[in-house]
Write a protein that holds these residues in place. Structure first.
Motif, PDB file in Angstrom:
ATOM      1  N   GLN A   1       1.414  -1.336   0.352  1.00 41.43           N
ATOM      2  CA  GLN A   1      -0.028  -0.171  -0.062  1.00 41.43           C
ATOM      3  C   GLN A   1       0.784   1.316   0.447  1.00 41.43           C
ATOM      4  OE1 GLN A   1      -2.678  -1.348   3.335  1.00 41.43           O
ATOM      5  NE2 GLN A   1      -4.217  -1.591   1.466  1.00 41.43           N
TER       6      GLN A   1
ATOM      7  N   PHE B   1       4.028   1.922  -1.280  1.00 40.20           N
ATOM      8  CA  PHE B   1       4.463   1.314  -2.684  1.00 40.20           C
ATOM      9  C   PHE B   1       3.115   1.462  -3.922  1.00 40.20           C
ATOM     10  CE2 PHE B   1       7.841   1.140  -0.100  1.00 40.20           C
ATOM     11  CZ  PHE B   1       8.280   2.316  -0.059  1.00 40.20           C
ATOM     12  N   PRO B   2       2.449   2.407  -4.135  1.00 40.47           N
ATOM     13  CA  PRO B   2       1.183   1.612  -5.099  1.00 40.47           C
ATOM     14  C   PRO B   2       1.709   1.294  -6.685  1.00 40.47           C
ATOM     15  CG  PRO B   2       0.366   3.740  -4.427  1.00 40.47           C
ATOM     16  CD  PRO B   2       1.984   2.897  -3.209  1.00 40.47           C
ATOM     17  N   ASP B   3       2.733   2.240  -6.903  1.00 36.26           N
ATOM     18  CA  ASP B   3       3.222   1.981  -8.398  1.00 36.26           C
ATOM     19  C   ASP B   3       3.505   0.851  -8.520  1.00 36.26           C
ATOM     20  OD1 ASP B   3       5.226   3.248  -6.306  1.00 36.26           O
ATOM     21  OD2 ASP B   3       6.317   3.116  -8.634  1.00 36.26           O
ATOM     22  N   ARG B   4       4.251   0.275  -7.755  1.00 35.61           N
ATOM     23  CA  ARG B   4       4.873  -1.012  -8.027  1.00 35.61           C
ATOM     24  C   ARG B   4       3.861  -2.750  -8.091  1.00 35.61           C
ATOM     25  NH1 ARG B   4      10.231   0.553  -7.433  1.00 35.61           N
ATOM     26  NH2 ARG B   4      10.660  -1.179  -8.890  1.00 35.61           N
ATOM     27  N   ARG B   5       2.642  -1.737  -7.797  1.00 32.33           N
ATOM     28  CA  ARG B   5       0.804  -3.060  -7.922  1.00 32.33           C
ATOM     29  C   ARG B   5       2.006  -4.413  -6.745  1.00 32.33           C
ATOM     30  NH1 ARG B   5      -1.899  -1.551 -11.602  1.00 32.33           N
ATOM     31  NH2 ARG B   5      -3.060  -3.505 -12.181  1.00 32.33           N
TER      32      ARG B   5
ATOM     33  N   ASP C   1      -7.096  -2.077  -6.292  1.00 36.61           N
ATOM     34  CA  ASP C   1      -8.051  -1.157  -6.522  1.00 36.61           C
ATOM     35  C   ASP C   1      -9.048  -2.479  -6.565  1.00 36.61           C
ATOM     36  OD1 ASP C   1      -7.313  -3.170  -8.263  1.00 36.61           O
ATOM     37  OD2 ASP C   1      -6.994  -1.495 -10.222  1.00 36.61           O
TER      38      ASP C   1
END
Length: 206
Positions: A74, A76-80, A85
């Motif tokens: 959560q 580092f959301p850009d690292r998926r 979502d």
């Protein structure tokens, strides 16, 4: 900066790898179990449980692998590293993490930490005798019903992958042939080739 307290050979490896996969700025602090550093006043001030991992953040200290892994995903959301979502898929991911933590890790611990559950030495031996069977049953379930492939949750690498990798590395010591679980074994072998995993393993083994 985040600070991770870890010990070689423990479940803290999962959080260590996740931090590296996330590209986080962090400091890794080794806790020497051979010297009982986890029982010192200094470490107990960080984690009163006297265990690893412990992750020091700007907001306080987090313990327990599933919580730390979710925090990393959560943060580092850009690292998926998690399906943030999709509430159902995120809950499904949490279900897998919880199973590893509450069932598989506990089955493993019965070989080495019998004193947590009983005082009778004969009970300790009885618990040890069940470890290979229990771990085999756990991984049979993972192999058959829980592992989507090629990663734990399917096509996307998530925080579940370093956690499964960590515990799957304990199979031989628990008397279980990992060859019984070809999908899990293939995953374990592929994980070693990931740059983040290789970097953490080198640091932990140094």
């Amino acid at each position: 900066m985040l600070k991770l307290f870890y010990a070689p050979g423990t479940c803290s490896l999962a959080s260590h790898i996740a931090l590296e996969e996330a590209g986080a700025s962090y400091e890794a602090r080794r806790v020497d179990f051979a010297k009982a550093e986890q029982t010192t006043p200094e470490y107990l001030a960080v984690n009163p449980k006297g265990r690893v991992p412990a992750l020091v953040t700007d907001h306080g200290v987090l313990t327990e692998t599933p919580a730390i892994l979710a925090y990393i995903a959560q943060s580092f959301p850009d690292r998926r590293l998690a399906p943030l979502d999709d509430p159902f898929e995120f809950a499904r991911l949490q279900s897998f993490l919880s199973y590893l933590c509450s069932t598989v890790h506990v089955a493993h611990a019965h070989a080495r930490r019998g004193a947590r559950w009983a005082d009778d030495p004969a009970a300790h031996e009885a618990m040890k005798a069940k470890v290979a069977s229990n771990m085999g049953d756990c991984f049979a379930l993972i192999e058959r019903d829980m592992f989507a492939g090629p990663f734990v949750m399917g096509e996307d690498y998530t925080i579940a992958d370093p956690y499964l990798f960590t515990i799957a590395n304990w199979l031989e010591a628990d008397g279980v042939d990992p060859g019984r679980f070809p999908r899990v074994l293939d995953h374990r072998n592929r994980m070693v080739a990931r740059p983040a995993v290789a970097k953490v393993l080198a640091a932990v083994q140094a």
